[in-house]
Design a protein around this motif. Structure first.
Motif, short mmCIF file in Angstrom:
data_model
loop_
_atom_site.label_atom_id
_atom_site.label_comp_id
_atom_site.label_asym_id
_atom_site.label_seq_id
_atom_site.Cartn_x
_atom_site.Cartn_y
_atom_site.Cartn_z
N ASP A 253 0.79 -1.29 -0.02
CA ASP A 253 0.08 0.08 -0.11
C ASP A 253 0.84 1.27 0.15
OD1 ASP A 253 -1.94 -1.92 0.38
OD2 ASP A 253 -2.12 -1.41 2.49
N ASP A 254 1.99 1.10 0.86
CA ASP A 254 2.58 2.24 1.19
C ASP A 254 3.60 2.66 -0.27
OD1 ASP A 254 1.98 2.72 3.50
OD2 ASP A 254 3.76 1.68 4.54
N PHE B 205 0.96 4.01 -3.16
CA PHE B 205 0.76 5.24 -2.98
C PHE B 205 2.09 6.14 -3.12
CE2 PHE B 205 -2.83 4.13 -0.10
CZ PHE B 205 -3.84 4.55 -0.85
N HIS C 54 1.95 8.92 -6.12
CA HIS C 54 2.45 10.48 -5.95
C HIS C 54 3.63 10.83 -6.90
CE1 HIS C 54 3.03 14.17 -3.61
NE2 HIS C 54 4.37 13.60 -3.36
N LEU D 29 -5.87 -0.22 -1.76
CA LEU D 29 -5.90 1.42 -2.06
C LEU D 29 -7.11 2.00 -1.78
CD1 LEU D 29 -3.16 1.39 -4.82
CD2 LEU D 29 -2.75 1.48 -2.45
N ILE D 30 -8.27 1.60 -2.49
CA ILE D 30 -9.46 2.20 -2.67
C ILE D 30 -9.94 2.25 -1.06
CG2 ILE D 30 -12.03 1.95 -3.21
CD1 ILE D 30 -10.80 0.76 -5.97
N GLN D 31 -9.86 0.99 -0.45
CA GLN D 31 -10.41 1.21 0.98
C GLN D 31 -9.51 2.29 1.97
OE1 GLN D 31 -9.37 -1.81 3.75
NE2 GLN D 31 -11.64 -2.18 4.38
N LYS D 32 -8.55 2.60 1.75
CA LYS D 32 -7.68 3.63 2.26
C LYS D 32 -7.96 5.05 1.52
CE LYS D 32 -3.90 0.75 4.37
NZ LYS D 32 -2.55 0.78 4.51
N ASN D 33 -8.23 4.96 0.56
CA ASN D 33 -8.56 6.38 -0.09
C ASN D 33 -9.28 6.18 -1.59
OD1 ASN D 33 -8.49 8.86 -1.12
ND2 ASN D 33 -6.35 9.23 -1.30
N LYS D 34 -10.56 6.59 -1.66
CA LYS D 34 -11.18 6.21 -2.61
C LYS D 34 -10.76 7.31 -3.88
CE LYS D 34 -15.05 3.78 -0.66
NZ LYS D 34 -16.35 3.47 -0.54
N ARG D 35 -10.05 8.25 -3.49
CA ARG D 35 -9.74 9.23 -4.67
C ARG D 35 -8.23 8.91 -4.86
NH1 ARG D 35 -12.03 14.95 -2.04
NH2 ARG D 35 -14.24 14.59 -2.32
N ALA D 36 -7.80 7.74 -4.64
CA ALA D 36 -6.47 7.56 -5.20
C ALA D 36 -6.24 7.72 -6.39
CB ALA D 36 -6.04 5.98 -4.72
#
Length: 274
Positions: A82-83, A86, A90, A115-122
């Motif tokens: 995940d890290d 992301f 970026h 990724l979506i669970q952590k940030n749906k705007r990924a």
């Protein structure tokens, strides 16, 4: 075929990780990042880039542990992907694109769910190709975690019972066995016979539980494609599951399988037309 260019980016732990630029166009406003499955299937992703009709630059990050780094087949902690992803998103966003699209193939789709669970705007848009969302879902062939080149070009083995035992220990907060081998795959980036994958690597590719509402409120930004001859997915059962849980349409591409769907012309014609 478009010439592939290799480069690297620096993750938050200062590790240099590899990625390939599969397609580069002049003045592209969209970047497509595609996340590979349990096997990288690099030549299929190169063919994906060749067939892609979007006017976009296409990037292929090699997940940590798959590349030529010293710690092969393993990562440092559960959730490190995940890290890394992301950080890569970026890194790509800083290039100035107006739109970043995340695509996943097979188990790479499970990474996208994390990724979506952590940030749906990924990402602005999500493309799921032949998704392998979770091994416990009743939408896969019984031998989905053990494929052989005798019957398909998918080639890997997951030791299911060992995974279940280690997951039980992990949930009991016992972590000293997280480095144990739970899968064997072809070694695409070092040309040895097999690459063994650790429990913490494999566990970092899936959500422990898939929330039933996860994609419901972003379904207008989601596209899902499955081949009618997929050796891993039971496409009718999968189509029902996705409809019941997220009310998202699954597009069936006829006469193609788990890997070749990546560069099937119909997939790219339909997706480009969205």
């Amino acid at each position: 075929m478009t010439e592939t260019k290799w480069s690297s980016y620096i993750a938050r732990d200062f590790t240099r990780l590899q990625y390939a630029v599969l397609k580069k166009r002049d003045s592209s406003k969209e970047a497509i990042i595609i996340v590979h499955g349990i096997t990288a299937e690099f030549h299929h992703h190169e063919a994906f880039a060749d067939e892609c009709l979007r006017y976009a630059d296409i990037y292929f990050p090699v997940l940590r542990g798959y590349d030529k780094s010293p710690k092969r087949g393993d990562i440092d902690y559960i959730g490190q992907y995940d890290d890394d992803l992301f950080d890569f998103i970026h890194f790509i966003e800083k290039k100035g694109y107006e739109k970043v699209t995340l695509a996943g193939h097979s188990m790479g789709c499970a990474n996208l769910l994390r990724l979506i669970q952590k940030n749906k705007r990924a990402a602005s848009e999500y493309l799921f190709i032949a998704p392998f969302f979770h091994p416990t879902l009743p939408v896969y062939h019984e031998d989905a975690t053990e494929q052989s080149t005798d019957r398909t070009d998918v080639d890997y083995t997951v030791f299911d019972k060992k995974v279940m035992l280690l997951m039980t220990l992990y949930k009991m907060n016992i972590h000293r066995f997280n480095d144990r081998t739970v899968a064997e795959i072809p070694d695409e980036f070092n040309k040895s016979e097999k690459l063994t994958l650790s429990f913490r690597l494999l566990a970092s590719r899936f959500l422990e539980r898939i929330p039933p509402e996860l994609l419901s409120d972003i379904k207008d930004r989601v596209s899902i494609y499955v081949g009618s001859k997929d050796e891993v997915l039971l496409h009718d059962e999968f189509k029902r599951y996705v409809k019941e849980h997220w009310n998202v349409k699954v597009h069936i591409i006829q006469e193609t399988d788990h890997n070749h769907i990546l560069h099937h012309p119909q997939l790219h014609e339909e997706w480009a037309g969205k």
